[in-house]
Design a protein around this motif. Structure first.
Motif, PDB file in Angstrom:
ATOM      1  N   HIS A   1       1.196  -1.118  -0.218  1.00  0.00           N
ATOM      2  CA  HIS A   1       0.508   0.421  -0.100  1.00  0.00           C
ATOM      3  C   HIS A   1       1.004   0.842   0.042  1.00  0.00           C
ATOM      4  O   HIS A   1       1.918   1.239   0.426  1.00  0.00           O
TER       5      HIS A   1
ATOM      6  N   THR B   1      -0.739   0.347  -4.302  1.00  0.00           N
ATOM      7  CA  THR B   1      -1.499   0.994  -4.610  1.00  0.00           C
ATOM      8  C   THR B   1      -1.160   2.624  -4.708  1.00  0.00           C
ATOM      9  O   THR B   1       0.084   3.274  -3.285  1.00  0.00           O
TER      10      THR B   1
ATOM     11  N   GLY C   1      -1.251   7.240  -6.012  1.00  0.00           N
ATOM     12  CA  GLY C   1      -2.550   8.379  -6.912  1.00  0.00           C
ATOM     13  C   GLY C   1      -1.709   8.901  -7.852  1.00  0.00           C
ATOM     14  O   GLY C   1      -1.797   8.632  -8.956  1.00  0.00           O
TER      15      GLY C   1
ATOM     16  N   ASP D   1      -4.561   2.426  -8.705  1.00  0.00           N
ATOM     17  CA  ASP D   1      -5.246   4.164  -8.494  1.00  0.00           C
ATOM     18  C   ASP D   1      -6.522   3.981  -7.476  1.00  0.00           C
ATOM     19  O   ASP D   1      -7.757   4.102  -7.536  1.00  0.00           O
ATOM     20  N   TYR D   2      -6.072   4.412  -5.944  1.00  0.00           N
ATOM     21  CA  TYR D   2      -6.819   4.505  -5.105  1.00  0.00           C
ATOM     22  C   TYR D   2      -8.270   5.156  -4.710  1.00  0.00           C
ATOM     23  O   TYR D   2      -9.432   4.835  -4.179  1.00  0.00           O
ATOM     24  N   ARG D   3      -7.369   6.243  -6.207  1.00  0.00           N
ATOM     25  CA  ARG D   3      -8.790   7.268  -6.026  1.00  0.00           C
ATOM     26  C   ARG D   3     -10.274   6.742  -6.886  1.00  0.00           C
ATOM     27  O   ARG D   3     -10.968   7.418  -6.437  1.00  0.00           O
TER      28      ARG D   3
ATOM     29  N   GLN E   1     -10.014   2.929  -7.644  1.00  0.00           N
ATOM     30  CA  GLN E   1     -10.402   1.448  -7.651  1.00  0.00           C
ATOM     31  C   GLN E   1     -10.426   1.199  -6.639  1.00  0.00           C
ATOM     32  O   GLN E   1      -9.619   2.241  -5.656  1.00  0.00           O
ATOM     33  N   ASP E   2     -11.263  -0.066  -6.233  1.00  0.00           N
ATOM     34  CA  ASP E   2     -10.994  -0.637  -5.187  1.00  0.00           C
ATOM     35  C   ASP E   2      -9.830  -2.200  -5.128  1.00  0.00           C
ATOM     36  O   ASP E   2     -10.135  -2.765  -5.861  1.00  0.00           O
ATOM     37  N   PHE E   3      -8.783  -1.839  -4.464  1.00  0.00           N
ATOM     38  CA  PHE E   3      -7.504  -2.836  -4.582  1.00  0.00           C
ATOM     39  C   PHE E   3      -8.276  -4.136  -4.317  1.00  0.00           C
ATOM     40  O   PHE E   3      -7.736  -5.235  -4.935  1.00  0.00           O
TER      41      PHE E   3
ATOM     42  N   GLN F   1      -1.590   2.375   6.382  1.00  0.00           N
ATOM     43  CA  GLN F   1      -2.553   3.362   6.104  1.00  0.00           C
ATOM     44  C   GLN F   1      -3.573   2.924   6.929  1.00  0.00           C
ATOM     45  O   GLN F   1      -3.162   2.750   8.365  1.00  0.00           O
TER      46      GLN F   1
ATOM     47  N   THR G   1      -8.539   0.416   6.087  1.00  0.00           N
ATOM     48  CA  THR G   1      -7.672   0.002   4.524  1.00  0.00           C
ATOM     49  C   THR G   1      -7.073  -1.740   5.206  1.00  0.00           C
ATOM     50  O   THR G   1      -6.840  -2.962   4.129  1.00  0.00           O
TER      51      THR G   1
ATOM     52  N   SER H   1      -7.746  -5.411   3.898  1.00  0.00           N
ATOM     53  CA  SER H   1      -6.898  -6.230   3.122  1.00  0.00           C
ATOM     54  C   SER H   1      -6.736  -7.998   3.685  1.00  0.00           C
ATOM     55  O   SER H   1      -6.345  -8.138   2.649  1.00  0.00           O
TER      56      SER H   1
END
Length: 335
Positions: free
Chosen positions: A151, A175, A177, A193-195, A197-199, A213, A217, A221
């Motif tokens: 992350h 992850t 941005g 892209d954490y802004r 997309q959902d990992f 983080q 998160t 995870s």
């Protein structure tokens, strides 16, 4: 000499530049003239008072956990270093204070600086490189074929963890941005892209996750790790193993156990190991990292450097949380 001290704990409180006595050099210490000092979120957290129960520094004290500089005196029992050596280090807890012109450091915490780096570049490495090493190598046993999620890949730890994981043969997802191009250049195989997309919806069957983080998160995870895998958190909550290793009293052990109970229970339900990592100073590991740097496997990433008179500006920049790589203070201006 002069150094930047925490006069009182307080969130976002400015440090004070003061005159200090010369460091006392013990038999197993080195006296190092600090040329550059890296900054880390840990510096801000200590200044803010977040670690008072775990690291009870008594103000006033000099802040700073990373250094690159030259040895100017050697303790009587030290044989591995000589006056004039270019070195870098993360001094152990209780001996921090790299935001000063000189510091006495246990020789066991120090390594010769990578020959291909400047002082500013070398100062960007110790704490974050040791964190990446201790997470991936010591705890995660990451190796060829391992699937790793890191992350915050463009952060201070992330940029080094990606490079080290790739060197170890892992497949790396991260992850990021605005730092997507940077993490790709460092070797990341998958960039999320954490802004947008959902990992947790995109990844499965990871062997190892390095989390740094927020609690949400971290909790989410767990679902991307396959049974038998591991999550290592840098931001907490601390677990009982950490409390025992730190030698904390029974009351603090109980409190930390309660704080981490929820994430440990969730991880256990998925067959996943959870560990909290608070890295330790280790000169021998730094020496191995230096060899990787000299061999081209790892390179430092620096967001910005500041002069010694601008330490509070540097901390403000760090506190914004948008740095790609490290923020470094030039304690001694280049000749």
């Amino acid at each position: 000499m002069r150094g930047w001290v925490v006069e009182r704990y307080g969130k976002g409180r400015s440090l004070a530049l003061v005159d200090l006595p010369e460091p006392v050099v013990g038999d197993e210490d080195l006296l190092v003239e600090v040329h550059a000092a890296g900054l880390n979120p840990l510096d801000s957290k200590i200044r803010d008072g977040e670690f008072q129960p775990l690291l009870p520094y008594k103000p006033p004290f000099v802040l700073g956990h990373d250094l690159a500089g030259r040895v100017v005196a050697v303790g009587r029992a030290v044989r591995e270093f000589a006056v004039g050596d270019a070195v870098f280090a993360r001094p152990r807890d209780g001996r921090i204070g790299t935001l000063a012109q000189r510091i006495a450091v246990p020789a066991a915490d120090v390594a010769l600086m990578p020959a291909n780096l400047s002082m500013v570049e070398a100062a960007a490495l110790p704490l974050t490189a040791l964190t990446a090493w201790q997470a991936l190598v010591d705890l995660g046993r990451v190796g060829p074929g391992t699937k790793v999620l890191i992350h915050a890949g463009s952060g201070g730890v992330g940029v080094l963890a990606i490079q080290l994981a790739k060197h170890l043969g892992a497949t790396v997802a991260t992850t990021a941005g605005s730092g997507a191009d940077l993490v790709r250049s460092l070797g990341a195989d998958t960039v999320i892209d954490y802004r947008t997309q959902d990992f947790a919806a995109l990844l499965t069957d990871q062997d190892f996750v390095l989390a740094s983080q927020d609690a949400e998160t971290l909790t989410r995870s767990v679902s991307v790790v396959k049974p038998g895998g591991m999550i290592v958190s840098l931001s907490g909550p601390p677990d009982p193993a950490f409390a025992r290793a730190q030698g904390l009293n029974l009351a603090l052990r109980a409190i930390l156990g309660l704080m981490s109970w929820r994430i440990r229970r969730r991880a256990r339900a998925h067959g996943v190991a959870y560990r909290f990592l608070f890295m330790k100073a280790d000169g021998a590991q730094l020496a191995r990292i230096a060899r990787l740097v000299e061999g081209g496997a790892i390179r430092p990433v620096i967001e910005r450097s500041f002069g010694f008179d601008a330490v509070n500006d540097a901390l403000d920049d760090l506190d914004r949380g948008r740095a790609k790589g490290k923020v470094v203070v030039e304690v001694m201006s280049p000749a």
